[in-house]
Scaffold this motif. Structure first.
Motif, PDB file in Angstrom:
ATOM      1  N   ASN A 174    -138.948  -3.512 -48.445  1.00  0.00           N
ATOM      2  CA  ASN A 174    -139.651  -4.411 -47.730  1.00  0.00           C
ATOM      3  C   ASN A 174    -140.780  -3.598 -46.895  1.00  0.00           C
ATOM      4  OD1 ASN A 174    -137.144  -3.545 -46.561  1.00  0.00           O
ATOM      5  ND2 ASN A 174    -138.194  -4.297 -44.764  1.00  0.00           N
ATOM      6  N   THR A 175    -140.717  -2.097 -46.535  1.00  0.00           N
ATOM      7  CA  THR A 175    -141.571  -1.535 -45.838  1.00  0.00           C
ATOM      8  C   THR A 175    -142.778  -1.393 -46.494  1.00  0.00           C
ATOM      9  OG1 THR A 175    -140.608   0.531 -46.296  1.00  0.00           O
ATOM     10  CG2 THR A 175    -139.690  -0.490 -44.442  1.00  0.00           C
ATOM     11  N   ASP A 176    -142.953  -1.560 -47.950  1.00  0.00           N
ATOM     12  CA  ASP A 176    -144.237  -1.375 -48.750  1.00  0.00           C
ATOM     13  C   ASP A 176    -145.402  -2.054 -48.006  1.00  0.00           C
ATOM     14  OD1 ASP A 176    -142.869   0.355 -50.291  1.00  0.00           O
ATOM     15  OD2 ASP A 176    -142.747  -1.097 -51.975  1.00  0.00           O
ATOM     16  N   PHE A 177    -144.903  -3.356 -47.487  1.00  0.00           N
ATOM     17  CA  PHE A 177    -146.335  -4.226 -47.302  1.00  0.00           C
ATOM     18  C   PHE A 177    -146.457  -3.458 -45.671  1.00  0.00           C
ATOM     19  CE2 PHE A 177    -147.491  -8.311 -45.197  1.00  0.00           C
ATOM     20  CZ  PHE A 177    -148.953  -8.438 -45.997  1.00  0.00           C
ATOM     21  N   ALA A 178    -145.621  -3.171 -44.720  1.00  0.00           N
ATOM     22  CA  ALA A 178    -145.844  -2.721 -43.581  1.00  0.00           C
ATOM     23  C   ALA A 178    -146.724  -1.216 -43.601  1.00  0.00           C
ATOM     24  CB  ALA A 178    -144.429  -2.358 -43.106  1.00  0.00           C
ATOM     25  N   ASP A 179    -146.574  -0.637 -44.610  1.00  0.00           N
ATOM     26  CA  ASP A 179    -147.229   0.514 -44.976  1.00  0.00           C
ATOM     27  C   ASP A 179    -148.609   0.224 -45.072  1.00  0.00           C
ATOM     28  OD1 ASP A 179    -145.142   2.342 -44.447  1.00  0.00           O
ATOM     29  OD2 ASP A 179    -144.586   2.413 -46.640  1.00  0.00           O
ATOM     30  N   ALA A 180    -148.775  -0.753 -45.952  1.00  0.00           N
ATOM     31  CA  ALA A 180    -150.204  -1.218 -46.358  1.00  0.00           C
ATOM     32  C   ALA A 180    -151.000  -1.688 -45.108  1.00  0.00           C
ATOM     33  CB  ALA A 180    -150.067  -2.554 -47.499  1.00  0.00           C
ATOM     34  N   SER A 223    -150.622 -11.666 -35.127  1.00  0.00           N
ATOM     35  CA  SER A 223    -151.075 -10.109 -34.800  1.00  0.00           C
ATOM     36  C   SER A 223    -150.791  -9.255 -35.677  1.00  0.00           C
ATOM     37  CB  SER A 223    -150.674  -9.849 -33.306  1.00  0.00           C
ATOM     38  OG  SER A 223    -149.193  -9.533 -33.448  1.00  0.00           O
ATOM     39  N   LEU A 224    -151.491  -8.094 -36.022  1.00  0.00           N
ATOM     40  CA  LEU A 224    -150.969  -7.088 -36.960  1.00  0.00           C
ATOM     41  C   LEU A 224    -149.758  -6.566 -36.575  1.00  0.00           C
ATOM     42  CD1 LEU A 224    -151.641  -5.475 -39.428  1.00  0.00           C
ATOM     43  CD2 LEU A 224    -153.266  -3.960 -37.972  1.00  0.00           C
ATOM     44  N   GLU A 225    -149.648  -6.341 -35.256  1.00  0.00           N
ATOM     45  CA  GLU A 225    -148.176  -5.577 -35.002  1.00  0.00           C
ATOM     46  C   GLU A 225    -147.010  -6.527 -35.087  1.00  0.00           C
ATOM     47  OE1 GLU A 225    -150.878  -5.808 -33.052  1.00  0.00           O
ATOM     48  OE2 GLU A 225    -151.460  -3.697 -32.958  1.00  0.00           O
ATOM     49  N   ALA A 226    -147.122  -7.892 -34.838  1.00  0.00           N
ATOM     50  CA  ALA A 226    -146.020  -8.814 -35.306  1.00  0.00           C
ATOM     51  C   ALA A 226    -145.742  -8.684 -36.718  1.00  0.00           C
ATOM     52  CB  ALA A 226    -146.454 -10.102 -34.795  1.00  0.00           C
ATOM     53  N   ARG A 227    -146.994  -8.758 -37.441  1.00  0.00           N
ATOM     54  CA  ARG A 227    -146.703  -8.491 -39.132  1.00  0.00           C
ATOM     55  C   ARG A 227    -146.078  -7.458 -39.524  1.00  0.00           C
ATOM     56  NH1 ARG A 227    -152.264 -10.240 -41.739  1.00  0.00           N
ATOM     57  NH2 ARG A 227    -151.141 -10.417 -43.630  1.00  0.00           N
ATOM     58  N   ILE A 228    -146.552  -6.415 -38.960  1.00  0.00           N
ATOM     59  CA  ILE A 228    -145.832  -4.893 -39.271  1.00  0.00           C
ATOM     60  C   ILE A 228    -144.228  -4.709 -38.962  1.00  0.00           C
ATOM     61  CG2 ILE A 228    -145.485  -2.547 -38.720  1.00  0.00           C
ATOM     62  CD1 ILE A 228    -148.716  -2.440 -38.518  1.00  0.00           C
ATOM     63  N   GLN A 229    -143.929  -5.377 -37.470  1.00  0.00           N
ATOM     64  CA  GLN A 229    -142.640  -5.160 -37.205  1.00  0.00           C
ATOM     65  C   GLN A 229    -142.012  -6.309 -38.139  1.00  0.00           C
ATOM     66  OE1 GLN A 229    -142.552  -6.474 -33.017  1.00  0.00           O
ATOM     67  NE2 GLN A 229    -143.779  -4.470 -32.517  1.00  0.00           N
ATOM     68  N   HIS A 230    -142.335  -7.609 -38.563  1.00  0.00           N
ATOM     69  CA  HIS A 230    -141.722  -8.421 -39.332  1.00  0.00           C
ATOM     70  C   HIS A 230    -141.303  -7.942 -40.649  1.00  0.00           C
ATOM     71  CE1 HIS A 230    -140.249 -12.465 -40.988  1.00  0.00           C
ATOM     72  NE2 HIS A 230    -141.552 -12.178 -42.103  1.00  0.00           N
ATOM     73  N   ALA A 231    -142.403  -7.006 -41.245  1.00  0.00           N
ATOM     74  CA  ALA A 231    -142.193  -6.537 -42.527  1.00  0.00           C
ATOM     75  C   ALA A 231    -140.944  -5.366 -42.671  1.00  0.00           C
ATOM     76  CB  ALA A 231    -143.519  -5.965 -43.124  1.00  0.00           C
ATOM     77  N   GLN A 232    -141.245  -4.667 -41.354  1.00  0.00           N
ATOM     78  CA  GLN A 232    -140.084  -3.648 -41.498  1.00  0.00           C
ATOM     79  C   GLN A 232    -138.689  -4.141 -41.235  1.00  0.00           C
ATOM     80  OE1 GLN A 232    -141.974  -1.646 -38.024  1.00  0.00           O
ATOM     81  NE2 GLN A 232    -142.786  -0.016 -39.336  1.00  0.00           N
ATOM     82  N   SER A 233    -138.472  -5.241 -40.504  1.00  0.00           N
ATOM     83  CA  SER A 233    -137.111  -5.720 -40.268  1.00  0.00           C
ATOM     84  C   SER A 233    -136.928  -6.820 -41.040  1.00  0.00           C
ATOM     85  CB  SER A 233    -137.230  -6.508 -38.693  1.00  0.00           C
ATOM     86  OG  SER A 233    -137.980  -7.263 -38.594  1.00  0.00           O
ATOM     87  N   TYR A 234    -137.638  -7.046 -42.145  1.00  0.00           N
ATOM     88  CA  TYR A 234    -137.358  -8.337 -43.029  1.00  0.00           C
ATOM     89  C   TYR A 234    -136.000  -8.214 -43.744  1.00  0.00           C
ATOM     90  CZ  TYR A 234    -138.030 -11.859 -46.809  1.00  0.00           C
ATOM     91  OH  TYR A 234    -137.620 -12.865 -47.453  1.00  0.00           O
ATOM     92  N   GLN A 235    -135.641  -7.023 -44.157  1.00  0.00           N
ATOM     93  CA  GLN A 235    -134.318  -7.315 -45.072  1.00  0.00           C
ATOM     94  C   GLN A 235    -133.252  -7.363 -44.039  1.00  0.00           C
ATOM     95  OE1 GLN A 235    -134.066  -3.567 -47.050  1.00  0.00           O
ATOM     96  NE2 GLN A 235    -132.730  -4.400 -48.844  1.00  0.00           N
TER      97      GLN A 235
END
Length: 344
Positions: free
Chosen positions: A293-299, A329-341
Motif C-alpha cells: 500500500n506504500t507504493d502509492f505513498a512513494d509515488a 492535502s498531499l501530506e494527508a494522502r501520503i499518511q493515509h496511503a502508508q497506514s491504509y493496510q
C-alpha cells in the motif's frame, strides 16, 4: 365604480381618454366609438405598486389601462390582496433578501451534488463516450505530443498497465493507456470518462526507478473512471447551470455548457471526496494484487519532491501537478496511503 384614465390598445400606440367601469367583479372600458375592452377583475394583471405611480392593469386581450390617480386602489380578490400586502411587507422583503442567497447556496452546493450522484448511473454510454472523445481531442490537439521515451520503456509501462487490468478484472477494450510528451502538463496523469488514461513522459521519468509507484498512479486514475467522477462533475455543472438559468432567467448557459462539455471535464478539478475515493480504489487494488500500500505513498513523495524543485524554477510543470492539489492535502494522502493496510 368608475375611474378615469388612459387606455392603450394592444399593438397600438394610440392612447384613449376613457372611464373604466368596475362592478360585479367585471372591468368594462368603452373607447373609440363602438369598441370595448372587458374581462373579469381576477383576470387582470396589475403592475407592481410604487409610491406615487399609478398601478396599471393589463387585460388578457392585451389592452393596458392606466388610472390618472396614483392613489387608486384596485378592488382585487382577498387572495391577491394578501399577496400584495406580502410583497409590500418590509419584514418579508428583508427576509427574502437574506434567505435568497442561502437558498441559492443550498441549491447549488448541496442539492445539485446530491442530484448529480443520483442521476450519474442513468447517463447513456453513448454520452459518456462522446464526452470522453471530445475531451481527448481537445487535449491531444493542444497540449500533447508523441512520446519521446524509448520504445522499450513504453512497452514496460504498457506491460504494467495490461497486467493490472487483467488482475483486477477490468475490460481492456474499455480502458486504454496513452503515453505522451507534454510541456504544458509536465509530470502528470489523468483519466477521461470513457476509460482513456494518459500518463506523461515526465511522470514516467520521475518514477522510472519505482515501477510499482507507476502502477499505483495508473490504478488511481482508473479509480476516477470507476467512480464516474468526470460524469459527476459534468452532471453537477449541468444541474447548477439549469438552476441558475431558472433563477436568473437566462437559458443560454445551458446550450453553451452542452457544446463545451469536453472542455468542462478537462478544466474541472476533482473534489476532495472524489480524490479520496480514487486513492482508496488504488490502495485496495494494490492490496488485492499483492503489492504494498506504500507504493502509492512513494509515488506521491516523488511528485512532492518534483513539485518543490519546480517551485524554485520558472517551469510551468508545478502548475499542472494535479496529484498535489491542496484538497486533500498531499501530506494527508501520503499518511493515509502508508497506514491504509493497518486501518483495514
Amino acid at each position: 365604480m368608475r375611474v378615469s384614465g388612459l387606455l392603450y390598445p394592444f399593438s397600438n400606440s394610440t392612447a384613449y381618454e376613457v372611464e373604466a367601469l368596475l362592478e360585479n367583479g367585471q372591468l368594462v372600458i368603452h373607447y373609440d366609438q363602438n369598441r370595448a375592452a372587458r374581462c373579469a377583475l381576477d383576470n387582470v394583471s396589475l403592475s407592481t405598486q410604487i409610491p406615487g405611480v399609478p398601478v396599471q392593469a393589463t387585460l388578457p386581450s392585451g389592452e393596458r389601462f392606466v388610472p390618472h390617480s396614483p392613489d387608486f386602489i384596485w378592488p382585487i380578490s382577498a387572495h391577491r390582496q394578501g399577496m400584495a400586502k406580502f410583497e409590500r411587507h418590509y419584514g418579508m422583503i428583508l427576509s427574502a433578501l437574506l434567505l435568497t442567497p442561502l437558498l441559492v447556496y443550498v441549491l447549488l452546493f448541496k442539492v445539485t451534488p446530491m442530484a448529480a450522484v443520483l442521476i450519474v448511473d442513468y447517463v447513456p454510454d453513448s454520452i459518456v463516450e462522446t464526452m470522453g472523445e471530445q475531451s481527448m481531442y481537445v487535449v491531444e490537439e493542444n497540449f500533447l505530443s508523441p512520446s519521446a521515451l524509448p520504445p522499450q520503456t513504453q512497452q514496460e509501462i504498457h506491460a504494467i498497465w495490461e497486467d493490472a487490468l487483467v488482475k483486477v478484472a477490468l475490460s481492456q477494450e474499455q480502458y486504454q493507456l496513452g503515453i505522451y510528451a507534454s510541456e504544458h502538463f509536465g509530470a502528470n496523469a489523468f483519466a477521461l470518462p470513457h476509460g482513456q488514461v494518459v500518463i506523461t513522459d515526465d511522470l514516467i521519468s520521475a518514477l522510472k526507478d519505482n515501477p510499482d509507484a507507476i502502477r499505483a498512479v495508473l490504478l488511481h486514475e482508473i479509480g476516477h473512471v470507476e467512480g464516474k467522477h468526470s460524469i459527476r462533475l459534468a452532471a453537477q455543472a449541468f444541474a447548477g447551470t439549469i438552476a441558475m438559468s431558472f433563477i436568473f432567467g437566462d437559458m443560454e448557459g445551458i446550450l453553451e455548457l452542452l457544446i463545451g462539455s469536453g472542455n468542462l471535464i478537462m478544466g474541472a478539478q476533482f473534489s476532495q471526496k472524489m480524490e479520496w475515493e480514487a486513492d482508496n480504489f488504488a490502495l485496495e487494488r494494490l492490496t488485492q494484487l499483492g503489492h504494498s500500500n506504500t507504493d502509492f505513498a512513494d509515488a506521491l513523495k516523488h511528485l512532492k519532491t518534483l513539485s518543490e524543485t519546480d517551485k524554485d524554477s520558472t517551469s510551468e510543470r508545478a502548475q499542472w501537478l494535479e496529484y498535489l492539489s491542496t484538497h486533500p492535502s498531499l501530506e494527508a494522502r501520503i499518511q493515509h496511503a502508508q497506514s491504509y493496510q493497518h486501518n483495514q
